[in-house]
Design an enzyme around this catalytic site. Structure first.
Site, PDB file in Angstrom:
ATOM      1  CD  GLU A   1      43.230  42.133  40.923  1.00 51.50           C
ATOM      2  OE1 GLU A   1      42.686  43.183  40.601  1.00 51.50           O
ATOM      3  OE2 GLU A   1      43.023  41.556  41.998  1.00 51.50           O
TER       4      GLU A   1
ATOM      5  CG  ASN B   1      37.113  43.860  44.446  1.00 49.40           C
ATOM      6  OD1 ASN B   1      36.218  43.872  45.306  1.00 49.40           O
ATOM      7  ND2 ASN B   1      38.263  43.227  44.620  1.00 49.40           N
TER       8      ASN B   1
ATOM      9  CD  GLU C   1      42.769  43.453  48.581  1.00 45.56           C
ATOM     10  OE1 GLU C   1      41.523  43.377  48.554  1.00 45.56           O
ATOM     11  OE2 GLU C   1      43.415  44.316  47.942  1.00 45.56           O
TER      12      GLU C   1
ATOM     13  CG  HIS D   1      41.396  39.958  45.516  1.00 51.08           C
ATOM     14  ND1 HIS D   1      42.298  40.624  46.329  1.00 51.08           N
ATOM     15  CD2 HIS D   1      41.070  40.824  44.525  1.00 51.08           C
ATOM     16  CE1 HIS D   1      42.487  41.842  45.846  1.00 51.08           C
ATOM     17  NE2 HIS D   1      41.756  41.981  44.741  1.00 51.08           N
TER      18      HIS D   1
ATOM     19  N   GLY E   1      46.356  48.924  44.731  1.00 56.75           N
ATOM     20  CA  GLY E   1      46.186  49.999  45.706  1.00 56.75           C
ATOM     21  C   GLY E   1      47.427  50.855  45.896  1.00 56.75           C
TER      22      GLY E   1
ATOM     23  CE  LYS F   1      40.501  45.739  46.137  1.00 55.47           C
ATOM     24  NZ  LYS F   1      41.943  45.972  46.147  1.00 55.47           N
TER      25      LYS F   1
ATOM     26  CB  SER G   1      47.255  51.221  40.297  1.00 56.78           C
ATOM     27  OG  SER G   1      47.596  50.968  41.651  1.00 56.78           O
TER      28      SER G   1
HETATM   29  P1  13P Z   1      43.172  48.916  42.862  1.00 55.99           P
HETATM   30  O1  13P Z   1      42.499  49.268  41.566  1.00 55.99           O
HETATM   31  O2  13P Z   1      42.704  49.770  44.017  1.00 55.99           O
HETATM   32  O3  13P Z   1      44.644  48.856  42.735  1.00 55.99           O
HETATM   33  O4  13P Z   1      42.688  47.429  43.264  1.00 55.99           O
HETATM   34  C1  13P Z   1      42.808  46.410  42.333  1.00 55.99           C
HETATM   35  C2  13P Z   1      42.142  45.189  42.852  1.00 55.99           C
HETATM   36  O5  13P Z   1      42.581  44.599  43.808  1.00 55.99           O
HETATM   37  C3  13P Z   1      40.916  44.762  42.187  1.00 55.99           C
HETATM   38  O6  13P Z   1      40.545  43.489  42.587  1.00 55.99           O
END
Ligand code: 13P
Length: 262
Positions: A167, A9, A97, A95, A173, A11, A212
């Protein structure tokens, strides 16, 4: 046996140059992949650019989001029909976010699930608890509630040929992944919950972990019986790191992990 699924992803990252570089390298690195499924989720602006490199490759296209409408006066939105037109296979919905920054709730996300099934794309329902819910011991109820909203609108059959990505928000992150054992407990809970309705759908549904994930820790996650792949953020922006994660999945013999499972 479920096929492992690895998705990057990206982003809101990249530009024409960096994205072209990344996808060219990934296509080469994944040229011999056959045992797991791999997809990338570029920013929607670059779907078409990336797709040009994916024809005849082993990498599939994933979108980061979708609108609940197919067409019409919805300025700025992207429809499932448009994503299908570009040969997208998977679509992330819910997601954290999107839930946090765009105030998307479970009922709204269930409508996205509906529209994707209707068009024939594969929804990846992202679920997970925040730090406060985690500290309060509410992980299981939060995750199940996020799944229940889809079952309430569409029935458990909607999960046939769909994907769930667990997640934990605090692991995204942060460089602080959840422990593989605790993720296994949540994944097993999700599978058991779906099995209450339909055992065959529960056995087949792919449940990914995200938060992560790195080349160093990915195998520990894949060793868990109910972790069927990973959804990777930061590490997917680097061709070497993502290729190593894909290779770990490709070389992973899931049958080994079953031996330890009683
Ligand atoms: P990270 O791997 O940067 O923690 O992000 C995970 C994520 O949100 C994938 O959708």
């Amino acid at each position: 046996m479920r096929r492992l699924l690895v998705i990057g992803n990206w982003k809101l990252n990249g530009n024409k140059n960096t994205i072209t570089n990344l996808i060219v390298r990934l296509v080469m690195a994944c040229a011999s992949v056959s045992k797991c499924s791999v997809a990338v989720a570029p920013p929607v602006m670059y779907l078409d650019l990336v797709m040009r490199y994916l024809t005849n490759s082993n990498i599939l296209m994933c979108a980061q989001d979708v609108d609940i409408h197919i067409s019409g006066a919805f300025t700025g939105d992207v429809s499932a029909a448009m994503l299908q037109d570009l040969n997208t296979r998977y679509v992330l919905i819910g997601h954290s976010e999107r839930r946090i920054h765009h105030k998307e709730n479970d009922a709204y996300i269930a409508k996205k699930f509906f529209i994707l099934k209707k068009i024939g794309l594969i929804p990846i329902l992202c679920i997970g608890e925040n730090k406060r819910e985690y500290d309060a011991g509410h992980t299981q109820s939060v995750c199940l509630n996020q799944i229940k909203s889809v079952i309430k609108l569409l029935g458990v059959e909607a999960f046939k040929d769909s994907v769930i990505a667990y997640e934990p928000i605090w692991a995204i992150g942060s460089g602080m992944s959840a422990s593989p054992e605790s993720v296994q407990i949540v994944h097993k809970l999700i599978r058991n919950y779906i099995a209450n309705y339909n055992v065959s759908i529960a056995n087949k549904i792919v449940i990914q972990y995200g938060g992560s994930v790195t080349p160093e820790n990915v195998t520990q996650f894949l060793n868990q019986k109910d972790i069927d792949g990973v959804l990777v953020g930061s590490a997917s922006l680097n061709a070497d790191s993502f290729s190593m994660i894909v290779r770990a999945a490709e070389n992973h013999d899931k049958s080994h992990s079953y031996l330890n499972d009683k």
